[in-house]
Design a protein around this motif. Structure first.
Motif, PDB file in Angstrom:
ATOM      1  N   THR A 173       0.823  -1.205   0.000  1.00 21.83           N
ATOM      2  CA  THR A 173       0.000   0.000   0.000  1.00 21.83           C
ATOM      3  C   THR A 173       0.858   1.257   0.000  1.00 21.83           C
ATOM      4  N   TYR A 174       0.493   2.177  -0.866  1.00 22.91           N
ATOM      5  CA  TYR A 174       1.187   3.468  -0.899  1.00 22.91           C
ATOM      6  C   TYR A 174       0.172   4.593  -0.743  1.00 22.91           C
ATOM      7  N   LEU A 175       0.448   5.481   0.162  1.00 23.87           N
ATOM      8  CA  LEU A 175      -0.399   6.655   0.328  1.00 23.87           C
ATOM      9  C   LEU A 175       0.427   7.750   0.956  1.00 23.87           C
ATOM     10  N   ASP A 176      -0.083   8.965   0.870  1.00 23.62           N
ATOM     11  CA  ASP A 176       0.689  10.074   1.425  1.00 23.62           C
ATOM     12  C   ASP A 176       0.568  10.067   2.944  1.00 23.62           C
ATOM     13  N   LYS A 177       1.567  10.662   3.575  1.00 22.84           N
ATOM     14  CA  LYS A 177       1.637  10.644   5.041  1.00 22.84           C
ATOM     15  C   LYS A 177       0.460  11.415   5.655  1.00 22.84           C
ATOM     16  N   SER A 532     -17.357   5.773  -5.995  1.00 24.45           N
ATOM     17  CA  SER A 532     -16.556   5.720  -4.781  1.00 24.45           C
ATOM     18  C   SER A 532     -15.109   6.149  -5.085  1.00 24.45           C
ATOM     19  N   PRO A 533     -14.549   7.053  -4.268  1.00 19.30           N
ATOM     20  CA  PRO A 533     -13.228   7.624  -4.592  1.00 19.30           C
ATOM     21  C   PRO A 533     -12.108   6.599  -4.718  1.00 19.30           C
ATOM     22  N   ALA A 534     -12.198   5.494  -3.957  1.00 18.57           N
ATOM     23  CA  ALA A 534     -11.150   4.473  -4.067  1.00 18.57           C
ATOM     24  C   ALA A 534     -11.126   3.891  -5.476  1.00 18.57           C
ATOM     25  N   HIS A 535     -12.254   4.008  -6.171  1.00 19.18           N
ATOM     26  CA  HIS A 535     -12.357   3.445  -7.519  1.00 19.18           C
ATOM     27  C   HIS A 535     -12.272   4.515  -8.604  1.00 19.18           C
ATOM     28  N   SER A 536     -12.870   5.681  -8.327  1.00 17.25           N
ATOM     29  CA  SER A 536     -12.880   6.704  -9.381  1.00 17.25           C
ATOM     30  C   SER A 536     -11.543   7.458  -9.447  1.00 17.25           C
ATOM     31  N   ILE A 537     -10.869   7.585  -8.294  1.00 15.38           N
ATOM     32  CA  ILE A 537      -9.581   8.299  -8.293  1.00 15.38           C
ATOM     33  C   ILE A 537      -8.435   7.355  -7.951  1.00 15.38           C
ATOM     34  N   GLY A 538      -8.648   6.570  -6.910  1.00 19.46           N
ATOM     35  CA  GLY A 538      -7.571   5.721  -6.402  1.00 19.46           C
ATOM     36  C   GLY A 538      -7.524   4.362  -7.080  1.00 19.46           C
ATOM     37  N   GLU A 539      -6.771   3.475  -6.465  1.00 24.16           N
ATOM     38  CA  GLU A 539      -6.696   2.105  -6.964  1.00 24.16           C
ATOM     39  C   GLU A 539      -7.223   1.192  -5.881  1.00 24.16           C
ATOM     40  N   PHE A 540      -7.885   0.130  -6.289  1.00 22.72           N
ATOM     41  CA  PHE A 540      -8.426  -0.810  -5.317  1.00 22.72           C
ATOM     42  C   PHE A 540      -8.480  -2.201  -5.935  1.00 22.72           C
ATOM     43  N   GLY A 541      -8.223  -3.206  -5.085  1.00 21.36           N
ATOM     44  CA  GLY A 541      -8.452  -4.581  -5.514  1.00 21.36           C
ATOM     45  C   GLY A 541      -7.410  -5.118  -6.472  1.00 21.36           C
ATOM     46  N   LYS A 542      -6.304  -4.390  -6.619  1.00 26.65           N
ATOM     47  CA  LYS A 542      -5.240  -4.875  -7.507  1.00 26.65           C
ATOM     48  C   LYS A 542      -4.301  -5.807  -6.757  1.00 26.65           C
ATOM     49  N   TYR A 543      -3.592  -6.624  -7.472  1.00 24.42           N
ATOM     50  CA  TYR A 543      -2.508  -7.406  -6.902  1.00 24.42           C
ATOM     51  C   TYR A 543      -1.247  -6.558  -6.943  1.00 24.42           C
ATOM     52  N   GLY A 544      -0.332  -6.825  -6.042  1.00 28.09           N
ATOM     53  CA  GLY A 544       0.947  -6.107  -6.094  1.00 28.09           C
ATOM     54  C   GLY A 544       0.875  -4.800  -5.345  1.00 28.09           C
ATOM     55  N   LYS A 545       0.818  -3.718  -6.096  1.00 30.10           N
ATOM     56  CA  LYS A 545       0.895  -2.400  -5.481  1.00 30.10           C
ATOM     57  C   LYS A 545      -0.431  -1.650  -5.627  1.00 30.10           C
ATOM     58  N   VAL A 546      -0.853  -1.032  -4.556  1.00 31.22           N
ATOM     59  CA  VAL A 546      -2.084  -0.243  -4.613  1.00 31.22           C
ATOM     60  C   VAL A 546      -1.791   1.151  -4.081  1.00 31.22           C
ATOM     61  N   THR A 547      -2.173   2.170  -4.841  1.00 34.94           N
ATOM     62  CA  THR A 547      -1.929   3.543  -4.403  1.00 34.94           C
ATOM     63  C   THR A 547      -3.254   4.224  -4.081  1.00 34.94           C
ATOM     64  N   TYR A 548      -3.297   4.811  -2.906  1.00 31.04           N
ATOM     65  CA  TYR A 548      -4.523   5.498  -2.465  1.00 31.04           C
ATOM     66  C   TYR A 548      -4.485   6.934  -2.986  1.00 31.04           C
ATOM     67  N   LYS A 549      -4.706   7.062  -4.289  1.00 24.50           N
ATOM     68  CA  LYS A 549      -4.543   8.385  -4.910  1.00 24.50           C
ATOM     69  C   LYS A 549      -5.582   9.395  -4.455  1.00 24.50           C
ATOM     70  N   GLU A 550      -6.673   8.911  -3.905  1.00 26.69           N
ATOM     71  CA  GLU A 550      -7.718   9.845  -3.459  1.00 26.69           C
ATOM     72  C   GLU A 550      -7.303  10.586  -2.193  1.00 26.69           C
ATOM     73  N   GLY A 551      -6.204  10.157  -1.576  1.00 25.42           N
ATOM     74  CA  GLY A 551      -5.693  10.850  -0.389  1.00 25.42           C
ATOM     75  C   GLY A 551      -6.706  10.897   0.738  1.00 25.42           C
ATOM     76  N   VAL A 552      -6.932  12.100   1.277  1.00 22.41           N
ATOM     77  CA  VAL A 552      -7.853  12.224   2.419  1.00 22.41           C
ATOM     78  C   VAL A 552      -9.316  12.229   1.981  1.00 22.41           C
ATOM     79  N   TYR A 553      -9.543  12.207   0.673  1.00 28.58           N
ATOM     80  CA  TYR A 553     -10.931  12.289   0.198  1.00 28.58           C
ATOM     81  C   TYR A 553     -11.593  10.912   0.211  1.00 28.58           C
ATOM     82  N   VAL A 554     -11.824  10.428   1.412  1.00 24.20           N
ATOM     83  CA  VAL A 554     -12.432   9.112   1.629  1.00 24.20           C
ATOM     84  C   VAL A 554     -13.882   9.335   2.055  1.00 24.20           C
TER      85      VAL A 554
END
Ligand code: BGC
Length: 703
Positions: A173-177, A532-554
C-alpha cells in the motif's frame, strides 16, 4: 494505560533463560503462546473476534474440538455497532464481549476491527466500523474499556492501512503521510491513548514495501517511539515473513496458521540469530517486557490471579444488551408517506419475501464466525412479535445456489421462486421484502466484484414493487449495495447490518413500531461503485501495489467536496418522529487554556412528532481559509439525544484544537491555521440544519 509495578517485570525477566524468552514470543498453539511454568508465567490464550468468542480449536490444528459447550453470544458486528453512534452502546457491547471472552478462559480477544471503509466492496467491511476516523475514535475507546474491565485484553486490528482483501498477504500500500495521519491512524491512536488497548494486531498488507506485522516504520517509529506504546503487539496470523525484521521491530508475538511452531520466524531461527549474535538479546527483552506488562495488567501473575475477573457467557443480561444494541443499529433509510411502521392490528396477512428473512449469518465470514447459542432470523422475529392473529406467509423469492449448483442451471428454479413471490405479494395485506447479502459476499479473504445485489434480487424487488407499491424493502448486509434499480419506487427502505443473535427480533420491533429507529449510516452508500473515490480516483483490488490516490478524500469527504450524489449520505438515518434544530450558540475561548482552544457548540433539539425517539446530532467543521486543499467539511463531534414527544434538550459539544487541524507533512505535526471556520450542526453530512462561523486568531500544532 494501566500502570503496573515494573520491578516485577525486571525480576521475572532476570530469571528467564533465552530459550524460555523465545518460547513466549511466538505461537505454541494456533491461538496461544507457551507458558513458563517454572516461574508461574501462564500461556497467553487468544481468540477471535469482533462478534463474539470464536469456537474452540485444537491446540495445533484448525479443528473444532468442542460440541456444544463453546456456543456463545453472537454480538452485533462492528458495522452495526457503529450505526448506533452511541458511546454507551459501544461500552456495553465491550462489556459483554469481554465477559464472554473471560468466561471462555481467554486472555486476549482479537477485536475490535477498525480499519477504514475505504471502498464499499472490501470483503471485511462488515467487521469494521466506519469511513470516518472521528466516529471510530469516539466508539473504539469505550468499546475497549468495556472489554478490558473484564481482565481481558482487547486487540485492536489490523494496524494499518489494511483496506482490501485481494492479495491480502502481500499487497503493498502506498499513500501520502497526510492521509495516514488524518484518516488511517487516528482510530488506532485513540484505541491506545483513550481506550488503553493492552494489545494491538499488525496487518497482513505491506505499507511502503514493509510487511505491516514486522514493519519498522509502523511498529517501531510510529507505535513505540512516537506514540509510546508499551502494550503487546501481536502479528496477524502468518503476517511475519522475516526473522531479522520481526525480531528487531516493535512486534512482540508472532502468530501463524500452521502447527510447525518451532520453525516460526520468531522461534528457532530467532534463537539461532541471538545465539550467534546476529540479533541483540535486548530486542527480545523488550518484547518480554511488553508481554509481562500485559499479563500484569490482566492480573495473570502471582497472587493477582485471586483478583482476576472470571467472566461468564450466554447470560440473559448479555442477550438483553445485544438486543438493545441491535435495536439502535437499525437504520431507516427512506420512509415516504410514513409507510412504516406497519400497524399490526390493521393486518390479517403478511407476506415475507426473500431468503435473507430466514437466513442466519453467525457462522460465516471468516475469522469473525461465531458458533451462536441461537440467532433469531428476521422471519422468526416477525412471527414472534406478531403472534397468532396475523398469518405470515413466506416466499423465498430467489434461489441461493450452492457452490456446485452455481455451475448448473439454477436460474430456472429462481424464476419459479420469483413468480411465487410476486403472486403472494398480490394477495396479502402487507409485504416485506428481506433481501441483501450473506457471508458468501461479506467475507474475509476476498472482496466483492461489484456492489450489485446477487441472486437476481433487483428483479425480484422491482417485480414485487410493481404489483404492490407499498411493499417495504429491508436489506440485511454487511456493506453497501446498489439500490438504483428500485430505490425510487420503494416507499420504505430499512437497513440492517449483521446485528447479532437478536437481530431478527430487533428488526421486527422496528418494522412494527415497537422500537423507534435511531441508527445512522457510519458510511456513505454510493449509487454505484465507480462513484466511490477508491475506484474513481484511487486504486483498489489490484494485486501487487495499490496507491490510495484519493488521499484524504475518503467517503463523504469526497462525495460532499466533489458534489457526487450518494444513494444515502453519511450520517443519514430517519426516525418515526421528527426533530427540530434551533438556537445555535458558539462560544470561542482561546485564552483560558494554554496552547488549546475551547469551542462550545450548543443547539436546542426538539422532538416535534408524536413518538419518543433518539436523534444523533452531528457537528461538522469546514475550514474556510485553508492554505491547502481540505475536505469541504469533516465530522468533529456528535451526541445522541433521547427525547419524549415535545421534549427539547440543549446539546453541547465541545471542540478543541484537534477538530481544526490538518496534517502538515513539512512540519511533521498537525497544524491549525488561524482564520475562519464554519461550524455546521446537522442530522447527516448532507442535512445541515444550523451553521455559524468562528475566527481562530492563533496558530496551534499538535501530534
Ligand atoms: C485475520 C485476523 C484474525 C486471525 C486469527 C487472520 O486471518 O486477519 O483478523 O484475528 O486470522 O484468526
Amino acid at each position: 494505560m494501566k500502570k503496573v509495578d515494573e520491578t516485577r517485570i525486571d525480576d521475572l525477566l532476570s530469571q528467564l533463560t533465552l530459550e524460555e524468552k523465545i518460547s513466549m514470543i511466538h505461537g505454541e498453539g494456533i491461538f496461544q503462546t507457551a507458558a513458563v511454568e517454572r516461574l508461574g508465567i501462564p500461556a497467553l490464550k487468544m481468540s477471535d473476534g469482533p462478534m463474539g468468542v470464536r469456537k474452540e480449536f485444537a491446540l495445533d490444528q484448525w479443528i473444532n474440538v468442542s460440541s456444544t459447550d463453546d456456543q456463545v453470544s453472537y454480538l452485533p458486528s462492528n458495522s452495526a455497532l457503529a450505526s448506533t453512534w452511541s458511546r454507551e452502546q459501544a461500552y456495553k457491547t465491550g462489556k459483554v464481549l469481554g465477559a464472554e471472552a473471560r468466561g471462555r478462559g481467554k486472555d486476549v480477544i482479537l477485536a475490535p476491527g477498525i480499519n477504514i471503509k475505504r471502498s464499499p466492496i472490501c470483503g471485511r467491511n462488515f467487521e469494521y466500523m466506519s469511513e470516518d476516523p472521528r466516529l471510530i475514535e469516539e466508539l473504539v475507546a469505550p468499546l475497549i474499556k468495556g472489554i478490558q474491565e473484564n481482565d481481558v485484553a482487547a486487540c485492536v486490528k489490523h494496524f494499518a492501512a489494511n483496506n482490501q482483501e485481494t492479495d491480502r498477504l502481500a499487497v503493498d500500500t502506498y499513500l501520502d503521510k497526510r492521509s495516514l495521519r488524518e484518516i488511517y491512524f487516528p482510530g488506532f491512536k485513540a484505541a491506545i491513548d483513550k481506550g488503553g488497548s493492552y494489545t494491538i494486531m499488525g496487518a497482513y498488507n505491506r505499507l511502503f514495501g514493509e510487511h505491516s506485522s514486522q514493519s519498522e516504520y509502523l511498529l517501531t517509529s510510529i507505535l513505540r517511539d512516537e506514540w509510546g506504546y508499551d502494550g503487546a503487539v501481536i502479528s496477524d496470523w502468518g503476517g511475519v515473513h522475516d526473522t531479522r525484521e520481526a525480531g528487531q521491530s516493535g512486534l512482540d508475538i508472532e502468530m501463524s496458521v500452521d502447527g510447525d511452531f518451532d520453525n516460526y520466524y520468531m522461534a528457532d531461527p530467532l534463537l539461532e540469530a541471538v545465539r550467534s549474535s546476529k540479533i541483540k538479546e535486548e530486542y527480545i527483552d523488550k518484547k518480554i517486557r511488553n508481554i509481562l506488562r500485559t499479563m500484569l495488567r490482566l492480573n495473570m501473575l502471582g497472587d493477582d490471579r485471586r483478583d482476576r475477573a472470571t467472566g461468564t457467557y450466554n447470560s440473559p443480561e448479555h442477550q438483553r444488551a445485544i438486543l438493545e444494541c441491535a435495536e439502535e443499529s437499525i437504520i431507516l433509510l427512506k420512509n415516504q408517506d410514513n409507510r412504516l411502521p406497519i400497524q399490526k392490528d390493521k393486518i390479517k396477512t403478511l407476506a415475507v419475501i426473500g431468503q435473507n428473512a430466514e437466513r442466519v449469518h453467525a457462522s460465516g465470514g471468516g475469522s469473525a464466525e461465531i458458533k451462536a447459542l441461537y440467532e433469531i432470523s428476521p422471519l422468526l422475529g416477525l412471527k414472534m412479535q406478531l403472534g397468532g392473529e396475523v398469518e405470515v406467509k413466506y416466499a423465498k423469492g430467489y434461489y441461493v445456489p450452492t457452490k456446485i449448483e452455481k455451475e448448473l442451471n439454477w436460474q430456472q428454479d429462481s424464476l419459479k421462486l420469483l413468480q411465487e413471490a410476486v403472486l403472494l405479494a398480490k394477495e396479502t395485506d402487507e409485504v416485506i421484502i428481506i433481501a441483501g447479502l450473506d457471508h458468501e459476499y461479506d467475507c474475509e479473504g476476498k472482496d466483492r466484484e461489484d456492489m450489485k445485489l446477487p441472486y437476481g434480487q433487483d428483479r425480484l424487488i422491482k417485480e414485487v414493487l410493481a404489483v404492490n407499491p407499498n411493499a417495504v424493502v429491508v436489506i440485511v448486509a454487511g456493506s453497501p449495495v446498489e439500490m438504483g434499480a428500485w430505490s425510487d419506487d420503494a416507499k420504505a427502505i430499512v437497513w440492517s447490518y449483521y446485528a447479532g443473535m437478536e437481530g431478527g427480533r430487533a428488526l421486527a420491533k422496528v418494522l412494527l413500531g415497537q422500537v423507534n429507529p435511531s441508527g445512522k449510516l457510519a458510511e456513505t452508500f454510493p449509487k454505484k461503485l465507480m462513484d466511490s473515490p477508491a475506484h474513481s480516483i484511487g486504486e483498489f483490488g489490484k494485486y501487487g501495489k495499490v496507491t490510495y490516490k484519493e488521499g484524504v478524500y475518503v467517503g463523504y469527504r469526497y462525495f460532499d467536496s466533489y458534489n457526487v450524489e450518494p444513494e444515502f449520505p453519511f450520517g443519514h438515518g430517519l426516525s418515526y418522529t421528527s426533530f427540530e434544530y434551533s438556537n445555535l450558540e458558539i462560544e470561542l475561548d482561546e485564552s483560558s487554556v494554554e496552547d488549546d482552544v475551547n469551542v462550545r457548540v450548543r443547539a436546542t433539539i426538539r422532538n416535534t412528532g408524536a413518538l419518543a425517539g433518539a436523534e444523533v446530532v452531528q457537528v461538522y467543521v469546514a475550514s474556510k481559509e485553508a492554505s491547502i486543499p481540505r475536505p469541504i467539511h469533516e465530522l468533529k463531534g456528535f451526541d445522541k439525544l433521547y427525547l419524549e414527544p415535545n421534549e427539547e434538550k440543549i446539546v453541547e459539544i465541545c471542540l478543541h484544537k484537534d477538530s481544526f487541524g490538518f496534517y502538515d507533512e513539512d512540519g511533521c505535526s498537525f497544524l491549525v491555521e488561524p482564520g475562519e471556520y464554519e461550524i455546521q450542526v446537522g442530522s447527516s453530512s448532507r442535512d445541515i440544519r444550523l451553521t455559524g462561523n468562528i475566527k481562530l486568531n492563533k496558530k496551534y500544532r499538535y501530534q
